[in-house]
Design a protein around this motif. Structure first.
Motif, PDB file in Angstrom:
ATOM      1  N   PRO A   1       0.828  -1.212   0.000  1.00 17.02           N
ATOM      2  CA  PRO A   1       0.000   0.000   0.000  1.00 17.02           C
ATOM      3  C   PRO A   1       0.860   1.259   0.000  1.00 17.02           C
ATOM      4  O   PRO A   1       2.013   1.247   0.434  1.00 17.02           O
ATOM      5  CB  PRO A   1      -0.794  -0.122   1.305  1.00 17.02           C
ATOM      6  N   PHE A   2       0.282   2.357  -0.485  1.00 21.52           N
ATOM      7  CA  PHE A   2       0.977   3.638  -0.452  1.00 21.52           C
ATOM      8  C   PHE A   2      -0.039   4.759  -0.252  1.00 21.52           C
ATOM      9  O   PHE A   2      -1.248   4.583  -0.455  1.00 21.52           O
ATOM     10  CB  PHE A   2       1.794   3.870  -1.725  1.00 21.52           C
ATOM     11  N   PHE A   3       0.481   5.918   0.155  1.00 19.24           N
ATOM     12  CA  PHE A   3      -0.335   7.102   0.392  1.00 19.24           C
ATOM     13  C   PHE A   3       0.322   8.277  -0.323  1.00 19.24           C
ATOM     14  O   PHE A   3       1.550   8.409  -0.307  1.00 19.24           O
ATOM     15  CB  PHE A   3      -0.461   7.381   1.887  1.00 19.24           C
ATOM     16  N   ALA A   4      -0.501   9.119  -0.951  1.00 24.66           N
ATOM     17  CA  ALA A   4       0.026  10.203  -1.777  1.00 24.66           C
ATOM     18  C   ALA A   4      -0.593  11.535  -1.374  1.00 24.66           C
ATOM     19  O   ALA A   4      -1.766  11.612  -0.988  1.00 24.66           O
ATOM     20  CB  ALA A   4      -0.248   9.931  -3.250  1.00 24.66           C
ATOM     21  N   LEU A   5       0.217  12.582  -1.482  1.00 28.27           N
ATOM     22  CA  LEU A   5      -0.231  13.946  -1.233  1.00 28.27           C
ATOM     23  C   LEU A   5       0.457  14.838  -2.252  1.00 28.27           C
ATOM     24  O   LEU A   5       1.677  14.748  -2.435  1.00 28.27           O
ATOM     25  CB  LEU A   5       0.133  14.381   0.187  1.00 28.27           C
ATOM     26  N   GLY A   6      -0.333  15.687  -2.935  1.00 27.86           N
ATOM     27  CA  GLY A   6       0.295  16.475  -3.982  1.00 27.86           C
ATOM     28  C   GLY A   6      -0.502  17.689  -4.398  1.00 27.86           C
ATOM     29  O   GLY A   6      -1.557  18.010  -3.839  1.00 27.86           O
ATOM     30  N   THR A   7       0.025  18.346  -5.406  1.00 29.55           N
ATOM     31  CA  THR A   7      -0.585  19.545  -5.955  1.00 29.55           C
ATOM     32  C   THR A   7      -0.396  19.548  -7.459  1.00 29.55           C
ATOM     33  O   THR A   7       0.407  18.771  -7.994  1.00 29.55           O
ATOM     34  CB  THR A   7       0.044  20.805  -5.335  1.00 29.55           C
ATOM     35  N   GLY A   8      -1.137  20.413  -8.138  1.00 32.10           N
ATOM     36  CA  GLY A   8      -1.013  20.467  -9.585  1.00 32.10           C
ATOM     37  C   GLY A   8      -1.913  21.521 -10.183  1.00 32.10           C
ATOM     38  O   GLY A   8      -2.456  22.384  -9.479  1.00 32.10           O
ATOM     39  N   ILE A   9      -2.065  21.444 -11.494  1.00 33.86           N
ATOM     40  CA  ILE A   9      -2.947  22.357 -12.214  1.00 33.86           C
ATOM     41  C   ILE A   9      -3.822  21.541 -13.151  1.00 33.86           C
ATOM     42  O   ILE A   9      -3.444  20.449 -13.588  1.00 33.86           O
ATOM     43  CB  ILE A   9      -2.157  23.415 -13.017  1.00 33.86           C
ATOM     44  N   ILE A  10      -4.995  22.070 -13.430  1.00 32.26           N
ATOM     45  CA  ILE A  10      -5.910  21.429 -14.362  1.00 32.26           C
ATOM     46  C   ILE A  10      -6.427  22.480 -15.334  1.00 32.26           C
ATOM     47  O   ILE A  10      -6.881  23.551 -14.920  1.00 32.26           O
ATOM     48  CB  ILE A  10      -7.070  20.726 -13.624  1.00 32.26           C
ATOM     49  N   ARG A  11      -6.312  22.185 -16.611  1.00 29.52           N
ATOM     50  CA  ARG A  11      -6.792  23.095 -17.653  1.00 29.52           C
ATOM     51  C   ARG A  11      -8.027  22.481 -18.294  1.00 29.52           C
ATOM     52  O   ARG A  11      -7.975  21.355 -18.802  1.00 29.52           O
ATOM     53  CB  ARG A  11      -5.722  23.338 -18.708  1.00 29.52           C
ATOM     54  N   THR A  12      -9.131  23.210 -18.252  1.00 31.07           N
ATOM     55  CA  THR A  12     -10.394  22.733 -18.800  1.00 31.07           C
ATOM     56  C   THR A  12     -10.603  23.332 -20.180  1.00 31.07           C
ATOM     57  O   THR A  12     -10.477  24.553 -20.369  1.00 31.07           O
ATOM     58  CB  THR A  12     -11.564  23.122 -17.878  1.00 31.07           C
ATOM     59  N   LEU A  13     -10.933  22.466 -21.143  1.00 33.77           N
ATOM     60  CA  LEU A  13     -11.092  22.869 -22.541  1.00 33.77           C
ATOM     61  C   LEU A  13     -12.499  22.505 -23.002  1.00 33.77           C
ATOM     62  O   LEU A  13     -12.757  21.364 -23.403  1.00 33.77           O
ATOM     63  CB  LEU A  13     -10.056  22.164 -23.419  1.00 33.77           C
ATOM     64  N   PRO A  14     -13.450  23.450 -22.928  1.00 33.46           N
ATOM     65  CA  PRO A  14     -14.820  23.146 -23.364  1.00 33.46           C
ATOM     66  C   PRO A  14     -14.858  22.787 -24.845  1.00 33.46           C
ATOM     67  O   PRO A  14     -14.054  23.277 -25.644  1.00 33.46           O
ATOM     68  CB  PRO A  14     -15.578  24.452 -23.086  1.00 33.46           C
ATOM     69  N   HIS A  15     -15.799  21.928 -25.196  1.00 30.92           N
ATOM     70  CA  HIS A  15     -15.970  21.581 -26.598  1.00 30.92           C
ATOM     71  C   HIS A  15     -16.479  22.789 -27.378  1.00 30.92           C
ATOM     72  O   HIS A  15     -17.167  23.652 -26.839  1.00 30.92           O
ATOM     73  CB  HIS A  15     -16.943  20.411 -26.741  1.00 30.92           C
ATOM     74  N   ALA A  16     -16.160  22.831 -28.644  1.00 34.71           N
ATOM     75  CA  ALA A  16     -16.479  24.001 -29.467  1.00 34.71           C
ATOM     76  C   ALA A  16     -17.973  24.246 -29.592  1.00 34.71           C
ATOM     77  O   ALA A  16     -18.407  25.357 -29.907  1.00 34.71           O
ATOM     78  CB  ALA A  16     -15.864  23.840 -30.854  1.00 34.71           C
ATOM     79  N   THR A  17     -18.797  23.236 -29.336  1.00 37.83           N
ATOM     80  CA  THR A  17     -20.242  23.394 -29.489  1.00 37.83           C
ATOM     81  C   THR A  17     -20.869  24.193 -28.354  1.00 37.83           C
ATOM     82  O   THR A  17     -22.013  24.630 -28.453  1.00 37.83           O
ATOM     83  CB  THR A  17     -20.921  22.018 -29.553  1.00 37.83           C
ATOM     84  N   LEU A  18     -20.122  24.371 -27.247  1.00 43.53           N
ATOM     85  CA  LEU A  18     -20.663  25.126 -26.123  1.00 43.53           C
ATOM     86  C   LEU A  18     -20.581  26.625 -26.398  1.00 43.53           C
ATOM     87  O   LEU A  18     -19.570  27.130 -26.886  1.00 43.53           O
ATOM     88  CB  LEU A  18     -19.900  24.801 -24.837  1.00 43.53           C
ATOM     89  N   ILE A  19     -21.653  27.325 -26.077  1.00 40.93           N
ATOM     90  CA  ILE A  19     -21.718  28.764 -26.310  1.00 40.93           C
ATOM     91  C   ILE A  19     -21.193  29.507 -25.084  1.00 40.93           C
ATOM     92  O   ILE A  19     -21.522  29.174 -23.943  1.00 40.93           O
ATOM     93  CB  ILE A  19     -23.162  29.195 -26.614  1.00 40.93           C
ATOM     94  N   GLN A  20     -20.359  30.517 -25.312  1.00 40.98           N
ATOM     95  CA  GLN A  20     -19.802  31.374 -24.270  1.00 40.98           C
ATOM     96  C   GLN A  20     -18.982  30.592 -23.241  1.00 40.98           C
ATOM     97  O   GLN A  20     -18.879  30.989 -22.085  1.00 40.98           O
ATOM     98  CB  GLN A  20     -20.918  32.147 -23.557  1.00 40.98           C
ATOM     99  N   ALA A  21     -18.439  29.474 -23.639  1.00 38.80           N
ATOM    100  CA  ALA A  21     -17.580  28.708 -22.740  1.00 38.80           C
ATOM    101  C   ALA A  21     -16.130  29.137 -22.946  1.00 38.80           C
ATOM    102  O   ALA A  21     -15.693  29.357 -24.072  1.00 38.80           O
ATOM    103  CB  ALA A  21     -17.728  27.220 -23.006  1.00 38.80           C
ATOM    104  N   GLU A  22     -15.388  29.263 -21.871  1.00 38.48           N
ATOM    105  CA  GLU A  22     -14.007  29.709 -21.937  1.00 38.48           C
ATOM    106  C   GLU A  22     -13.076  28.645 -21.372  1.00 38.48           C
ATOM    107  O   GLU A  22     -13.423  27.935 -20.429  1.00 38.48           O
ATOM    108  CB  GLU A  22     -13.828  31.005 -21.140  1.00 38.48           C
ATOM    109  N   ASP A  23     -11.884  28.581 -21.965  1.00 36.32           N
ATOM    110  CA  ASP A  23     -10.852  27.745 -21.368  1.00 36.32           C
ATOM    111  C   ASP A  23     -10.464  28.345 -20.020  1.00 36.32           C
ATOM    112  O   ASP A  23     -10.456  29.563 -19.849  1.00 36.32           O
ATOM    113  CB  ASP A  23      -9.613  27.706 -22.260  1.00 36.32           C
ATOM    114  N   ARG A  24     -10.129  27.487 -19.074  1.00 31.58           N
ATOM    115  CA  ARG A  24      -9.668  28.009 -17.793  1.00 31.58           C
ATOM    116  C   ARG A  24      -8.634  27.061 -17.200  1.00 31.58           C
ATOM    117  O   ARG A  24      -8.651  25.858 -17.449  1.00 31.58           O
ATOM    118  CB  ARG A  24     -10.827  28.218 -16.824  1.00 31.58           C
ATOM    119  N   THR A  25      -7.734  27.643 -16.423  1.00 32.03           N
ATOM    120  CA  THR A  25      -6.691  26.880 -15.747  1.00 32.03           C
ATOM    121  C   THR A  25      -6.780  27.157 -14.255  1.00 32.03           C
ATOM    122  O   THR A  25      -6.752  28.317 -13.833  1.00 32.03           O
ATOM    123  CB  THR A  25      -5.301  27.264 -16.276  1.00 32.03           C
ATOM    124  N   ASP A  26      -6.901  26.094 -13.458  1.00 32.36           N
ATOM    125  CA  ASP A  26      -7.087  26.242 -12.018  1.00 32.36           C
ATOM    126  C   ASP A  26      -6.074  25.392 -11.266  1.00 32.36           C
ATOM    127  O   ASP A  26      -5.738  24.278 -11.695  1.00 32.36           O
ATOM    128  CB  ASP A  26      -8.493  25.797 -11.607  1.00 32.36           C
TER     129      ASP A  26
END
Length: 246
Positions: free
Chosen positions: A172-197
């Motif tokens: 077994p193991f245990f993990a703790l971490g951090t990172g970033i996630i970039r969300t890329l909406p599909h082109a069919t969505l209206i007024q959707a923006e890419d975002r990085t959190d």
């Protein structure tokens, strides 16, 4: 977006295999002596020895045996088990040979793997690389691609991983971490923006040693995504995959 991630996984695997192939090159004999056989197997007679303190060069391997050359120019075959038990690298570590056993699993330095699973109800594919700082603590970096219905996401993470029982076959193991996630909406969505959190996460899992240099890995993580909106998001991730080590 899929192609760069897949190319990165391929590069990680190739780099790992190249390093594995080149790691055993020059070794120092630590036992009183080791026998050199005329061929790759115990049925071949012993015809030379390499003595304590002598350096040997590994020339090639075959079915758990390695052809070596001593400083005196003598050549012969030595079993992988003998190399692991009776020799050390220039850094003083046990050599890692192509024929790995459970003991090599618990003393591994590097590991690489790919896997897939579920990220908040969306399909996920991921790859990682890890380096063992001690037998119980390692550092890992990973990339993941989340394939959602309305958007895709790319994640990059860095983790500290604690493994309290490194010699267990199912460890077994245990993990703790951090990172970033970039969300890329599909082109069919209206007024959707890419975002990085930014995101933080914790989790647990198991490594299951199979044979040779391969193991199965399964894990669970809970992410907290710190969005630019008023509320944060909690997302659960389950994944499993195949890894190799050296």
């Amino acid at each position: 977006m899929k192609r760069p991630v897949l190319w990165l996984w391929l590069c990680l695997w190739v780099a790992g295999l190249n390093a594995w192939a080149g790691e055993v090159a020059r070794l120092r004999v630590e036992a009183a002596y080791i026998d050199l056989h005329t061929g790759p197997g115990p049925r071949f007679p012993r015809h030379q020895v390499a003595e304590r303190g002598e350096w040997i060069e590994v020339l090639k391997g075959r079915t758990g045996w390695y052809k070596v050359r001593t400083e005196r120019g003598a050549t012969g075959w030595v079993s992988a088990e003998t190399l692991v038990q009776a020799t050390r690298t220039a850094e003083g570590r046990r050599p890692v040979t192509g024929v790995a056993k459970l003991g090599d699993f618990s003393h591994r330095r590097w590991e690489f793997g790919v896997g897939g699973g579920d990220f908040g109800g969306a399909a996920l594919i991921s790859g990682y690389a890890g380096f063992a700082m001690t037998r119980n603590l390692s550092a890992e970096v990973s990339l993941a691609h989340v394939l959602g219905r309305y958007s895709d996401s790319l994640m990059a993470n860095a983790d500290l991983v604690a493994q309290p029982f490194p010699s267990w076959r199912v460890s077994p193991f245990f993990a703790l971490g951090t990172g970033i996630i970039r969300t890329l909406p599909h082109a069919t969505l209206i007024q959707a923006e890419d975002r990085t959190d930014p995101a933080g996460h914790g989790g647990f899992g198991v490594r299951w040693y199979l044979s040779g240099r391969f193991m199965l890995r399964a894990e669970f993580r809970r992410y907290v995504i710190f969005t630019s909106r008023d509320d944060n998001e909690d997302i659960d991730e389950w994944k499993a995959g195949l890894s190799f080590f050296y």
